[in-house]
Design a protein around this motif. Structure first.
Motif, PDB file in Angstrom:
ATOM      1  N   GLY A   1       0.776  -1.230   0.000  1.00  0.00           N
ATOM      2  CA  GLY A   1       0.000   0.000   0.000  1.00  0.00           C
ATOM      3  C   GLY A   1       0.807   1.278   0.000  1.00  0.00           C
ATOM      4  O   GLY A   1       0.261   2.352   0.168  1.00  0.00           O
ATOM      5  N   GLY A   2       2.117   1.183  -0.166  1.00  0.00           N
ATOM      6  CA  GLY A   2       2.916   2.391  -0.285  1.00  0.00           C
ATOM      7  C   GLY A   2       3.659   2.812   0.965  1.00  0.00           C
ATOM      8  O   GLY A   2       4.463   3.727   0.927  1.00  0.00           O
ATOM      9  N   LEU A   3       3.394   2.184   2.092  1.00  0.00           N
ATOM     10  CA  LEU A   3       4.129   2.516   3.309  1.00  0.00           C
ATOM     11  C   LEU A   3       5.307   1.560   3.456  1.00  0.00           C
ATOM     12  O   LEU A   3       5.252   0.412   3.035  1.00  0.00           O
ATOM     13  CB  LEU A   3       3.224   2.442   4.537  1.00  0.00           C
ATOM     14  CG  LEU A   3       2.058   3.428   4.560  1.00  0.00           C
ATOM     15  CD1 LEU A   3       1.246   3.263   5.841  1.00  0.00           C
ATOM     16  CD2 LEU A   3       2.541   4.860   4.433  1.00  0.00           C
ATOM     17  N   SER A   4       6.369   2.033   4.080  1.00  0.00           N
ATOM     18  CA  SER A   4       7.591   1.232   4.180  1.00  0.00           C
ATOM     19  C   SER A   4       7.600   0.288   5.377  1.00  0.00           C
ATOM     20  O   SER A   4       8.603  -0.350   5.646  1.00  0.00           O
ATOM     21  CB  SER A   4       8.801   2.168   4.258  1.00  0.00           C
ATOM     22  OG  SER A   4       8.691   3.000   5.390  1.00  0.00           O
ATOM     23  N   PHE A   5       6.503   0.200   6.095  1.00  0.00           N
ATOM     24  CA  PHE A   5       6.420  -0.688   7.245  1.00  0.00           C
ATOM     25  C   PHE A   5       5.134  -1.492   7.158  1.00  0.00           C
ATOM     26  O   PHE A   5       4.188  -1.115   6.477  1.00  0.00           O
ATOM     27  CB  PHE A   5       6.502   0.085   8.566  1.00  0.00           C
ATOM     28  CG  PHE A   5       5.605   1.293   8.626  1.00  0.00           C
ATOM     29  CD1 PHE A   5       4.286   1.188   9.042  1.00  0.00           C
ATOM     30  CD2 PHE A   5       6.092   2.542   8.267  1.00  0.00           C
ATOM     31  CE1 PHE A   5       3.471   2.301   9.095  1.00  0.00           C
ATOM     32  CE2 PHE A   5       5.281   3.662   8.314  1.00  0.00           C
ATOM     33  CZ  PHE A   5       3.966   3.545   8.732  1.00  0.00           C
ATOM     34  N   SER A   6       5.114  -2.621   7.860  1.00  0.00           N
ATOM     35  CA  SER A   6       3.971  -3.525   7.757  1.00  0.00           C
ATOM     36  C   SER A   6       2.738  -2.957   8.464  1.00  0.00           C
ATOM     37  O   SER A   6       2.829  -2.079   9.313  1.00  0.00           O
ATOM     38  CB  SER A   6       4.322  -4.902   8.336  1.00  0.00           C
ATOM     39  OG  SER A   6       4.224  -4.881   9.734  1.00  0.00           O
TER      40      SER A   6
END
Length: 187
Positions: A134-139
């Protein structure tokens, strides 16, 4: 005996004031979180529908901030006794019904919040293993599961403080909504 009872009451009132200060800070942080996600959402809508060029990951960031604001806001509303449905039901109830419902509500919050903690930890461990999407660098573990754990811990602590506080002080003002004015003021 009266001196130790007076000391216990002073300690309980001091704890109440510390929790009130914590809730004020939490309210400010939550307000900023809401403000930030509203601004991001506004720009994302403009970029998507006016310029046909949305920012990748902005929608997911809005969801993350929204979930955190709701988890923290739940604790704030609970501390201030501002749950509208309960207040509506108790508005014209006898004093004994209000007292019983106050304790039942605290017990329900305490019980369900204890379930949130291990459930949230289990969910966090499961989601932590997934790759970020979804574009975020974390889960998603950090914005779907972790807020549940934090909310659970906050609600357990707040319900314990409210229950002990009422049992020691026996002050009916503790059951009244404070409407966001920084908590219930104790004499």
């Amino acid at each position: 005996m009266d001196d130790s009872n007076g000391l216990v009451k002073k300690v309980v009132k001091k704890i109440h004031n510390v929790v009130d200060q914590f809730i004020r800070v939490l309210s400010i942080i939550t307000g900023y979180i809401v403000g930030i996600f509203m601004v991001i959402l506004f720009f994302q809508v403009v970029l998507r529908f006016v310029f046909k060029n949305p920012i990748y990951g902005a929608d997911e960031l809005v969801i993350a901030l929204m979930v955190w604001s709701m988890a923290l806001g739940n604790a704030i509303v609970y501390w201030h006794n501002e749950h509208a449905v309960i207040e509506f039901c108790l508005q014209n109830s006898p004093s004994i019904v209000k007292k019983i419902m106050h304790h039942v509500t605290n017990l329900v919050v305490l019980t369900t919040s204890f379930v949130y903690i291990p459930g949230g930890v289990t969910l966090f461990r499961m989601q932590k293993k997934l790759i970020p999407l979804g574009g975020l660098s974390f889960s998603k573990a950090y914005y779907f599961a972790l807020p549940i754990v934090v909310m659970g811990v906050l609600l357990v602590a707040l319900s314990a403080v409210k229950t002990i506080e009422y049992l020691i002080l026996k002050d009916d003002k503790l059951m009244m909504p404070s409407f966001g004015e920084g908590g219930v003021k104790l004499d």
